[in-house]
Scaffold this motif. Structure first.
Motif, PDB file in Angstrom:
ATOM      1  N   ARG A 243     -19.872   6.897  27.878  1.00 47.34           N
ATOM      2  CA  ARG A 243     -20.535   5.672  27.447  1.00 47.34           C
ATOM      3  C   ARG A 243     -20.594   5.587  25.934  1.00 47.34           C
ATOM      4  O   ARG A 243     -20.874   6.573  25.252  1.00 47.34           O
ATOM      5  N   LEU A 244     -20.347   4.395  25.419  1.00 52.92           N
ATOM      6  CA  LEU A 244     -20.545   4.087  24.005  1.00 52.92           C
ATOM      7  C   LEU A 244     -21.587   2.972  23.950  1.00 52.92           C
ATOM      8  O   LEU A 244     -21.257   1.787  24.094  1.00 52.92           O
ATOM      9  N   GLU A 245     -22.858   3.376  23.793  1.00 50.39           N
ATOM     10  CA  GLU A 245     -23.968   2.436  23.934  1.00 50.39           C
ATOM     11  C   GLU A 245     -23.894   1.272  22.960  1.00 50.39           C
ATOM     12  O   GLU A 245     -24.444   0.198  23.229  1.00 50.39           O
ATOM     13  N   ASP A 246     -23.234   1.461  21.830  1.00 47.43           N
ATOM     14  CA  ASP A 246     -23.157   0.389  20.828  1.00 47.43           C
ATOM     15  C   ASP A 246     -22.058  -0.628  21.126  1.00 47.43           C
ATOM     16  O   ASP A 246     -21.865  -1.570  20.350  1.00 47.43           O
ATOM     17  N   TYR A 247     -21.335  -0.443  22.236  1.00 51.39           N
ATOM     18  CA  TYR A 247     -20.203  -1.332  22.531  1.00 51.39           C
ATOM     19  C   TYR A 247     -20.280  -1.852  23.962  1.00 51.39           C
ATOM     20  O   TYR A 247     -19.287  -1.888  24.680  1.00 51.39           O
ATOM     21  N   ILE A 248     -21.469  -2.244  24.392  1.00 48.75           N
ATOM     22  CA  ILE A 248     -21.639  -2.812  25.723  1.00 48.75           C
ATOM     23  C   ILE A 248     -20.946  -4.179  25.787  1.00 48.75           C
ATOM     24  O   ILE A 248     -21.156  -5.035  24.921  1.00 48.75           O
ATOM     25  N   TYR A 249     -20.103  -4.337  26.809  1.00 43.91           N
ATOM     26  CA  TYR A 249     -19.318  -5.569  26.995  1.00 43.91           C
ATOM     27  C   TYR A 249     -18.474  -5.887  25.764  1.00 43.91           C
ATOM     28  O   TYR A 249     -18.304  -7.060  25.399  1.00 43.91           O
ATOM     29  N   ALA A 250     -17.941  -4.841  25.132  1.00 42.91           N
ATOM     30  CA  ALA A 250     -17.039  -5.074  24.001  1.00 42.91           C
ATOM     31  C   ALA A 250     -15.749  -5.716  24.521  1.00 42.91           C
ATOM     32  O   ALA A 250     -15.224  -5.326  25.565  1.00 42.91           O
ATOM     33  N   PRO A 251     -15.211  -6.706  23.827  1.00 42.55           N
ATOM     34  CA  PRO A 251     -14.001  -7.396  24.305  1.00 42.55           C
ATOM     35  C   PRO A 251     -12.767  -6.511  24.127  1.00 42.55           C
ATOM     36  O   PRO A 251     -12.778  -5.529  23.379  1.00 42.55           O
ATOM     37  N   PRO A 252     -11.677  -6.856  24.807  1.00 42.41           N
ATOM     38  CA  PRO A 252     -10.433  -6.083  24.648  1.00 42.41           C
ATOM     39  C   PRO A 252      -9.944  -6.090  23.200  1.00 42.41           C
ATOM     40  O   PRO A 252     -10.061  -7.092  22.492  1.00 42.41           O
ATOM     41  N   GLN A 253      -9.413  -4.946  22.786  1.00 42.40           N
ATOM     42  CA  GLN A 253      -8.853  -4.819  21.440  1.00 42.40           C
ATOM     43  C   GLN A 253      -7.337  -4.810  21.520  1.00 42.40           C
ATOM     44  O   GLN A 253      -6.749  -4.228  22.437  1.00 42.40           O
ATOM     45  N   MET A 254      -6.718  -5.414  20.547  1.00 47.80           N
ATOM     46  CA  MET A 254      -5.262  -5.451  20.488  1.00 47.80           C
ATOM     47  C   MET A 254      -4.752  -4.364  19.552  1.00 47.80           C
ATOM     48  O   MET A 254      -5.338  -4.109  18.504  1.00 47.80           O
TER      49      MET A 254
END
Length: 383
Positions: free
Chosen positions: A74-85
Motif C-alpha cells: 500500500r502507498l497511502e498517499d496515492y489512493i485512487y491514483a490515476p494511471p501513469q504513462m
C-alpha cells in the motif's frame, strides 16, 4: 495461382493426377499428431490464441518478477491514483523510459485529491532492480523485478485502487489464481464426468438409470443460486488457499453432468462396434476396454471440450468473487479485484478500477478461439 474477377484463385497449371496422388499418400502416411498440427495451423485465430495462453501460463510462476509492486503493498498517499504513462522523450530529446513524479494535492472546490505531475524532472525507470520480496513459483525467495519505480516517484501503469495498491501488479498476481482455478476445476469435472459417463454408457442397466437421474437433477437446478448457496457454506475463517480449492471443487462438481452425458452417448454407440466385441471375446476386462479402446476414440472431443469448459470455470470464479462469496482478501484474483468496482459511482470517477475486466475478456476469448481451432483440427469428417 491467379485471381479471377469474382475473387477466386485459380491454379493455371494443368492437373497432375500422379502429383495429387503422391500428396494424398503423404498425408495418409503422416502421424496423427503431425496431421493435427497441420490442420490446427490453418486456424490462425486458434494458433495465436494458443500461443498467447501458453505464454500466459508459463508466466504465472514469474508474476512477482514482472510486477513492480507486491500484491498488497500500500502507498497511502496515492489512493485512487490515476494511471501513469511511461515517456521516452523529454522536451523533444530522447532520454529513455521515464515517468514524472506525482504529488497529491487537495482540490478545495471539489474536496477531492488531485495528482499533479512534475514534468520538469523526469524520473528514469530502473530495470532488473531490487524491490519487494516474493517467491518464484512459490518456492524460491527473490526480490529482483523486471522494472521498478525510481526513487521519489511511483509507477502505476493501470492506476491505484482504494487502498493505494498498484492495479497492474495485482492483475499479474491475480492471474495465478484466476487462471489456475479453471485447470483445477476442469480436472475435477473430467474425472467425475468420464468415470460416471463411462460406467453409464458401457454397462447400462440400473447403473445407467441411476446416473442419468442424478444428471437430470443437477441440470435442473438453477446454476447461479446453487453456486451462491454452496459458496456461502464455506466457513469464513478458512484461509485463502482452502477457499481456492473448495471453489475449484465446487465449480468442477457442478460442471460434470454435461460431459458425463456426452461420454455416455458416445460409449453407447461405440460398445457395439466390432473392435470392442473382439476385445471382449479375447478376455479384456471392462476397465481395459474403456481405457484402451473406447476413450481413445473419444479423446478429440474431450480435449476440445476441456478448452471450452475452462473459461466457464474462470467466469464462475470471477462471478463468485465479485459477489463476495468466492475468494476473499487477502487473496488476489481478478474477481476479487472487480469486487471493488461494484459501485457505479466509483467506476464513473475512477474508471481504471474496472481494468481487471479486460484480462478476463481476453483470456475467455482466447480459450474459445483455441477450442474452436482444436475442434476443427480434430474433426474426423474434415476432408
Amino acid at each position: 495461382m491467379s485471381m479471377q474477377p469474382d475473387g477466386r484463385y485459380v491454379d493455371q497449371a494443368p492437373y497432375d493426377p500422379e502429383a495429387a496422388a503422391e500428396a494424398r499418400s503423404a498425408e495418409l502416411d503422416m502421424s496423427n499428431a503431425r496431421l493435427l498440427w497441420l490442420r490446427f495451423k490453418e486456424h490462425k485465430l486458434g494458433l495465436i490464441s494458443g500461443a498467447f495462453l501458453l505464454l500466459a501460463y508459463l508466466s504465472l510462476p514469474f508474476a512477482g518478477f514482472f510486477a513492480p509492486y507486491s500484491p498488497n503493498e500500500r502507498l497511502e498517499d496515492y489512493i485512487y491514483a490515476p494511471p501513469q504513462m511511461v515517456h521516452f522523450m523529454h522536451e523533444g530529446t530522447f532520454v529513455g523510459p521515464h515517468v514524472y513524479p506525482t504529488v497529491a494535492e487537495m482540490d478545495l472546490e471539489t474536496f477531492s485529491w488531485k495528482y499533479v505531475q512534475d514534468t520538469e524532472t523526469p524520473a528514469m525507470l530502473e530495470f532488473f532492480c531490487e524491490g519487494s520480496d516474493y517467491k518464484l513459483a512459490g518456492l524460491i525467495p527473490s526480490n529482483t523485478h523486471l522494472f521498478c519505480a525510481p526513487e521519489g516517484a511511483t509507477l502505476f501503469l493501470f492506476g491505484a485502487d482504494r487502498l493505494g495498491r498498484d492495479v497492474f501488479s495485482r492483475i499479474f498476481y491475480g492471474a495465478q489464481l484466476s487462471l489456475t482455478v479453471g485447470l483445477v476445476g476442469i480436472t475435477v469435472s473430467f474425472v467425475i464426468g468420464i468415470v460416471l459417463g463411462s460406467i453409464a454408457g458401457y454397462f447400462g442397466g440400473f447403473l445407467d438409470w441411476i446416473i442419468n437421474r442424478v444428471i437430470e437433477v443437477l441440470r435442473s437446478l438453477p446454476e447461479l443460486p446453487l453456486w451462491l448457496a454452496l459458496s456461502a457454506a464455506v466457513p469464513s475463517h478458512w484461509g485463502p488457499v482452502s477457499v481456492f480449492f473448495i471453489i475449484s471443487i465446487i465449480l468442477g462438481i457442478l460442471d460434470w453432468p454435461g460431459l458425463a452425458r456426452a461420454v455416455r452417448s458416445k460409449f453407447l454407440s461405440l460398445r457395439e462396434e466390432e473392435f470392442v466385441k473382439a476385445a471382449e471375446m479375447m478376455g479384456a476386462k471392462p476397465s481395459r476396454v474403456i481405457k484402451k479402446h473406447l476413450l481413445p476414440n473419444f479423446l478429440s472431443h474431450l480435449i476440445a471440450s476441456a478448452t471450452l469448459s475452462i473459461p466457464a470455470m474462470i467466469l464462475g470464479e470471477t462471478a463468485l468473487s465479485f459477489l463476495g462469496l468466492g475468494l476473499r482478501a487477502p487473496a488476489v484474483s481478478w474477481g476479487v479485484m472487480l469486487n471493488d468496482a461494484q459501485n457505479l459511482a466509483s467506476i464513473e470517477i475512477y474508471p481504471w478500477t474496472a481494468i481487471p475486466m479486460l484480462p478476463i475478456v481476453i483470456v475467455v476469448l482466447a480459450f474459445n478461439f483455441f477450442g474452436d481451432g482444436l475442434r476443427d483440427a480434430m474433426d474426423p469428417n474434415r476432408s
